[in-house]
Motif scaffolding. Structure first.
Motif, PDB file in Angstrom:
ATOM      1  N   ASN A  49      70.186  21.581  44.909  1.00 54.13           N
ATOM      2  CA  ASN A  49      69.449  22.790  44.536  1.00 54.13           C
ATOM      3  C   ASN A  49      70.044  24.060  45.144  1.00 54.13           C
ATOM      4  OD1 ASN A  49      67.387  22.003  42.734  1.00 54.13           O
ATOM      5  ND2 ASN A  49      66.383  20.938  44.433  1.00 54.13           N
ATOM      6  N   GLN A  50      71.351  24.156  45.034  1.00 56.07           N
ATOM      7  CA  GLN A  50      72.021  25.345  45.566  1.00 56.07           C
ATOM      8  C   GLN A  50      73.155  25.738  44.637  1.00 56.07           C
ATOM      9  OE1 GLN A  50      73.546  23.785  49.289  1.00 56.07           O
ATOM     10  NE2 GLN A  50      75.544  23.386  48.372  1.00 56.07           N
ATOM     11  N   VAL A  51      73.747  26.888  44.895  1.00 57.25           N
ATOM     12  CA  VAL A  51      74.929  27.321  44.145  1.00 57.25           C
ATOM     13  C   VAL A  51      75.980  27.801  45.136  1.00 57.25           C
ATOM     14  CG1 VAL A  51      73.545  28.048  42.172  1.00 57.25           C
ATOM     15  CG2 VAL A  51      74.187  29.751  43.890  1.00 57.25           C
ATOM     16  N   ARG A  52      77.219  27.824  44.691  1.00 56.56           N
ATOM     17  CA  ARG A  52      78.297  28.373  45.512  1.00 56.56           C
ATOM     18  C   ARG A  52      78.576  29.798  45.020  1.00 56.56           C
ATOM     19  NH1 ARG A  52      82.894  26.440  48.309  1.00 56.56           N
ATOM     20  NH2 ARG A  52      81.277  25.385  49.493  1.00 56.56           N
ATOM     21  N   ALA A  53      78.423  30.781  45.905  1.00 57.89           N
ATOM     22  CA  ALA A  53      78.685  32.179  45.541  1.00 57.89           C
ATOM     23  C   ALA A  53      80.017  32.612  46.143  1.00 57.89           C
ATOM     24  CB  ALA A  53      77.560  33.068  46.051  1.00 57.89           C
ATOM     25  N   VAL A  54      80.870  33.183  45.322  1.00 57.48           N
ATOM     26  CA  VAL A  54      82.197  33.611  45.779  1.00 57.48           C
ATOM     27  C   VAL A  54      82.344  35.111  45.533  1.00 57.48           C
ATOM     28  CG1 VAL A  54      84.686  33.267  45.582  1.00 57.48           C
ATOM     29  CG2 VAL A  54      83.137  31.347  45.149  1.00 57.48           C
ATOM     30  N   ARG A  55      82.523  35.855  46.628  1.00 56.93           N
ATOM     31  CA  ARG A  55      82.739  37.303  46.515  1.00 56.93           C
ATOM     32  C   ARG A  55      84.172  37.576  46.081  1.00 56.93           C
ATOM     33  NH1 ARG A  55      80.655  40.104  51.974  1.00 56.93           N
ATOM     34  NH2 ARG A  55      82.133  41.645  51.187  1.00 56.93           N
ATOM     35  N   CYS A  56      84.325  38.409  45.056  1.00 59.74           N
ATOM     36  CA  CYS A  56      85.677  38.676  44.561  1.00 59.74           C
ATOM     37  C   CYS A  56      86.340  39.851  45.272  1.00 59.74           C
ATOM     38  CB  CYS A  56      85.637  38.899  43.049  1.00 59.74           C
ATOM     39  SG  CYS A  56      85.075  37.410  42.200  1.00 59.74           S
TER      40      CYS A  56
END
Length: 206
Positions: A85-92
Protein backbone atom coordinates in the motif's frame (compact mmCIF):
# COMPACT_ATOMS: atom_id res chain seq x y z
CA UNK A 1 20.00 11.76 -17.21
CA UNK A 2 17.86 14.89 -17.44
CA UNK A 3 18.10 15.44 -13.67
CA UNK A 4 18.48 19.20 -13.92
CA UNK A 5 15.76 19.60 -16.52
CA UNK A 6 12.86 19.58 -14.06
CA UNK A 7 10.55 22.54 -14.51
CA UNK A 8 9.00 24.38 -11.55
CA UNK A 9 5.83 22.50 -10.52
CA UNK A 10 3.77 25.72 -10.57
CA UNK A 11 4.23 26.13 -14.33
CA UNK A 12 4.20 22.59 -15.74
CA UNK A 13 1.13 21.30 -17.54
CA UNK A 14 1.59 17.98 -15.72
CA UNK A 15 3.11 17.96 -12.24
CA UNK A 16 3.04 14.23 -11.53
CA UNK A 17 3.30 11.27 -13.89
CA UNK A 18 2.18 7.89 -12.55
CA UNK A 19 3.88 4.90 -14.16
CA UNK A 20 2.77 1.29 -13.64
CA UNK A 21 5.69 -1.14 -13.32
CA UNK A 22 4.17 -4.62 -13.75
CA UNK A 23 6.47 -7.69 -13.81
CA UNK A 24 5.62 -10.83 -15.70
CA UNK A 25 3.51 -12.59 -13.06
CA UNK A 26 2.24 -9.41 -11.45
CA UNK A 27 -1.36 -8.44 -10.81
CA UNK A 28 -1.22 -6.01 -13.72
CA UNK A 29 -4.89 -5.03 -13.50
CA UNK A 30 -4.52 -4.28 -9.79
CA UNK A 31 -1.52 -2.05 -10.51
CA UNK A 32 -3.36 -0.24 -13.32
CA UNK A 33 -6.43 0.27 -11.11
CA UNK A 34 -4.25 1.71 -8.32
CA UNK A 35 -2.59 4.11 -10.82
CA UNK A 36 -5.97 5.31 -12.09
CA UNK A 37 -7.33 5.75 -8.55
CA UNK A 38 -4.29 7.78 -7.56
CA UNK A 39 -4.47 10.09 -10.57
CA UNK A 40 -8.15 10.67 -9.75
CA UNK A 41 -7.35 11.44 -6.09
CA UNK A 42 -4.55 13.85 -7.02
CA UNK A 43 -6.60 15.62 -9.70
CA UNK A 44 -9.46 16.09 -7.24
CA UNK A 45 -7.09 17.74 -4.76
CA UNK A 46 -5.75 20.17 -7.38
CA UNK A 47 -2.60 18.32 -8.46
CA UNK A 48 -2.12 18.02 -12.23
CA UNK A 49 -1.42 14.28 -12.57
CA UNK A 50 -1.68 11.72 -15.33
CA UNK A 51 -0.82 8.04 -15.77
CA UNK A 52 1.17 6.52 -18.63
CA UNK A 53 -0.62 3.27 -19.50
CA UNK A 54 1.08 2.76 -22.90
CA UNK A 55 2.01 -0.92 -23.03
CA UNK A 56 4.33 -0.71 -26.04
CA UNK A 57 7.05 1.05 -23.99
CA UNK A 58 9.10 -0.25 -21.07
CA UNK A 59 8.92 1.56 -17.71
CA UNK A 60 12.54 2.75 -18.07
CA UNK A 61 11.76 4.25 -21.50
CA UNK A 62 8.81 6.06 -19.93
CA UNK A 63 11.01 7.39 -17.10
CA UNK A 64 13.38 8.98 -19.64
CA UNK A 65 10.53 10.26 -21.79
CA UNK A 66 8.82 12.14 -18.95
CA UNK A 67 12.08 13.37 -17.44
CA UNK A 68 13.05 14.93 -20.76
CA UNK A 69 9.73 16.77 -20.80
CA UNK A 70 10.76 18.27 -17.46
CA UNK A 71 7.82 17.06 -15.39
CA UNK A 72 8.87 17.38 -11.74
CA UNK A 73 7.67 14.19 -10.03
CA UNK A 74 7.29 10.57 -11.07
CA UNK A 75 5.33 7.97 -9.14
CA UNK A 76 6.02 4.30 -9.77
CA UNK A 77 3.77 1.44 -8.72
CA UNK A 78 4.96 -2.14 -8.93
CA UNK A 79 3.72 -5.41 -7.35
CA UNK A 80 5.64 -4.82 -4.08
CA UNK A 81 4.26 -1.29 -3.80
CA UNK A 82 0.75 -2.60 -4.36
CA UNK A 83 1.22 -5.28 -1.68
CA UNK A 84 2.59 -2.69 0.79
CA UNK A 85 0.00 0.00 0.00
CA UNK A 86 2.70 2.45 -0.96
CA UNK A 87 4.21 4.10 -4.02
CA UNK A 88 7.74 5.03 -5.01
CA UNK A 89 8.09 8.79 -5.63
CA UNK A 90 11.07 9.99 -7.66
CA UNK A 91 11.96 13.69 -7.79
CA UNK A 92 13.19 14.69 -11.23
CA UNK A 93 15.09 17.74 -9.98
CA UNK A 94 17.59 15.70 -7.97
CA UNK A 95 16.71 12.01 -8.45
CA UNK A 96 15.75 11.50 -4.77
CA UNK A 97 13.47 8.49 -4.19
CA UNK A 98 11.01 8.05 -1.33
CA UNK A 99 8.29 5.55 -0.52
CA UNK A 100 4.95 7.22 0.22
CA UNK A 101 1.94 5.42 1.77
CA UNK A 102 -1.12 5.41 -0.49
CA UNK A 103 -3.26 6.48 2.48
CA UNK A 104 -2.73 10.24 2.28
CA UNK A 105 -0.95 10.40 -1.04
CA UNK A 106 -2.27 13.76 -2.27
CA UNK A 107 -1.16 15.66 0.85
CA UNK A 108 2.33 14.17 0.75
CA UNK A 109 2.69 14.78 -2.98
CA UNK A 110 1.77 18.45 -2.42
CA UNK A 111 4.57 18.69 0.15
CA UNK A 112 7.07 17.12 -2.25
CA UNK A 113 6.05 19.50 -5.06
CA UNK A 114 6.50 22.48 -2.70
CA UNK A 115 9.98 21.21 -1.81
CA UNK A 116 10.90 20.81 -5.50
CA UNK A 117 9.63 24.34 -6.28
CA UNK A 118 11.75 25.82 -3.47
CA UNK A 119 14.83 23.78 -4.40
CA UNK A 120 14.68 24.87 -8.05
CA UNK A 121 14.31 28.49 -6.94
CA UNK A 122 17.26 28.25 -4.53
CA UNK A 123 19.52 26.60 -7.13
CA UNK A 124 18.59 29.20 -9.77
CA UNK A 125 19.20 32.04 -7.30
CA UNK A 126 22.62 30.65 -6.36
CA UNK A 127 23.56 30.36 -10.04
CA UNK A 128 22.36 33.88 -10.75
CA UNK A 129 24.15 35.35 -7.72
CA UNK A 130 27.37 33.62 -8.81
CA UNK A 131 27.06 35.37 -12.19
CA UNK A 132 26.46 38.87 -10.84
CA UNK A 133 29.39 41.29 -10.93
CA UNK A 134 29.20 44.68 -9.24
CA UNK A 135 31.04 47.35 -11.25
CA UNK A 136 31.60 51.06 -10.72
CA UNK A 137 33.47 52.12 -13.84
CA UNK A 138 33.39 51.61 -17.61
CA UNK A 139 36.65 49.61 -17.51
CA UNK A 140 35.25 47.22 -14.88
CA UNK A 141 32.07 47.02 -16.94
CA UNK A 142 33.82 45.93 -20.15
CA UNK A 143 35.83 43.27 -18.29
CA UNK A 144 32.68 41.86 -16.62
CA UNK A 145 30.84 41.96 -19.95
CA UNK A 146 33.58 39.99 -21.69
CA UNK A 147 33.20 37.37 -18.92
CA UNK A 148 29.46 37.12 -19.72
CA UNK A 149 28.49 38.38 -16.27
CA UNK A 150 25.18 39.84 -15.20
CA UNK A 151 26.26 43.34 -14.16
CA UNK A 152 24.99 45.54 -11.33
CA UNK A 153 26.14 49.13 -11.73
CA UNK A 154 25.33 52.68 -10.56
CA UNK A 155 23.12 54.24 -13.23
CA UNK A 156 22.00 57.76 -14.16
CA UNK A 157 18.82 56.40 -15.79
CA UNK A 158 18.92 58.63 -18.87
CA UNK A 159 17.61 57.54 -22.26
CA UNK A 160 20.50 58.95 -24.32
CA UNK A 161 23.07 57.23 -22.07
CA UNK A 162 21.16 53.96 -22.46
CA UNK A 163 21.49 54.29 -26.25
CA UNK A 164 25.13 55.25 -25.91
CA UNK A 165 25.94 52.11 -23.88
CA UNK A 166 24.22 49.98 -26.51
CA UNK A 167 26.22 51.61 -29.31
CA UNK A 168 29.56 51.41 -27.47
CA UNK A 169 29.13 47.70 -26.70
CA UNK A 170 27.99 46.57 -30.16
CA UNK A 171 30.23 44.07 -31.90
CA UNK A 172 32.27 41.42 -30.11
CA UNK A 173 30.68 41.96 -26.72
CA UNK A 174 27.08 42.05 -27.96
CA UNK A 175 25.07 45.20 -27.33
CA UNK A 176 24.47 45.59 -23.58
CA UNK A 177 21.12 46.89 -22.33
CA UNK A 178 19.57 47.76 -19.00
CA UNK A 179 17.38 44.97 -17.63
CA UNK A 180 15.78 46.18 -14.41
CA UNK A 181 16.51 47.86 -11.08
CA UNK A 182 16.41 45.52 -8.06
CA UNK A 183 13.81 46.23 -5.36
CA UNK A 184 16.49 45.69 -2.74
CA UNK A 185 18.89 48.48 -3.63
CA UNK A 186 22.49 48.49 -2.43
CA UNK A 187 23.55 51.61 -0.57
CA UNK A 188 24.29 54.43 -3.05
CA UNK A 189 26.62 56.87 -1.28
CA UNK A 190 26.25 60.59 -2.01
CA UNK A 191 28.39 61.49 -5.04
CA UNK A 192 28.33 58.02 -6.64
CA UNK A 193 28.63 58.45 -10.40
CA UNK A 194 27.06 56.52 -13.25
CA UNK A 195 29.51 53.93 -14.61
CA UNK A 196 28.76 54.98 -18.21
CA UNK A 197 28.20 58.73 -18.23
CA UNK A 198 29.99 60.02 -15.15
CA UNK A 199 26.79 61.86 -14.16
CA UNK A 200 25.32 61.45 -10.66
CA UNK A 201 23.87 57.95 -10.29
CA UNK A 202 20.21 57.63 -9.30
CA UNK A 203 20.11 53.91 -8.54
CA UNK A 204 21.73 50.52 -8.99
CA UNK A 205 20.57 48.73 -12.14
CA UNK A 206 21.24 45.38 -13.79
Amino acid sequence: MGMTKALPPKVTSTQVVVIPVPYKDANTQGIYDACAAMVKEMNESGIRAEADFRDNYSPSWKYSHWEMKGFPLRIEIGPKDLANNQVRAVRCDNGAKTDIPMANLAEQVKDVLTTIQQNLFDVAKQKRDACVQIVRSWDEFTVALSQKKLILAPWCDEEDVKKDVKTRTKGEMGAAKTLCSPFDQLELPEGTLCFASGKPAKKWTY
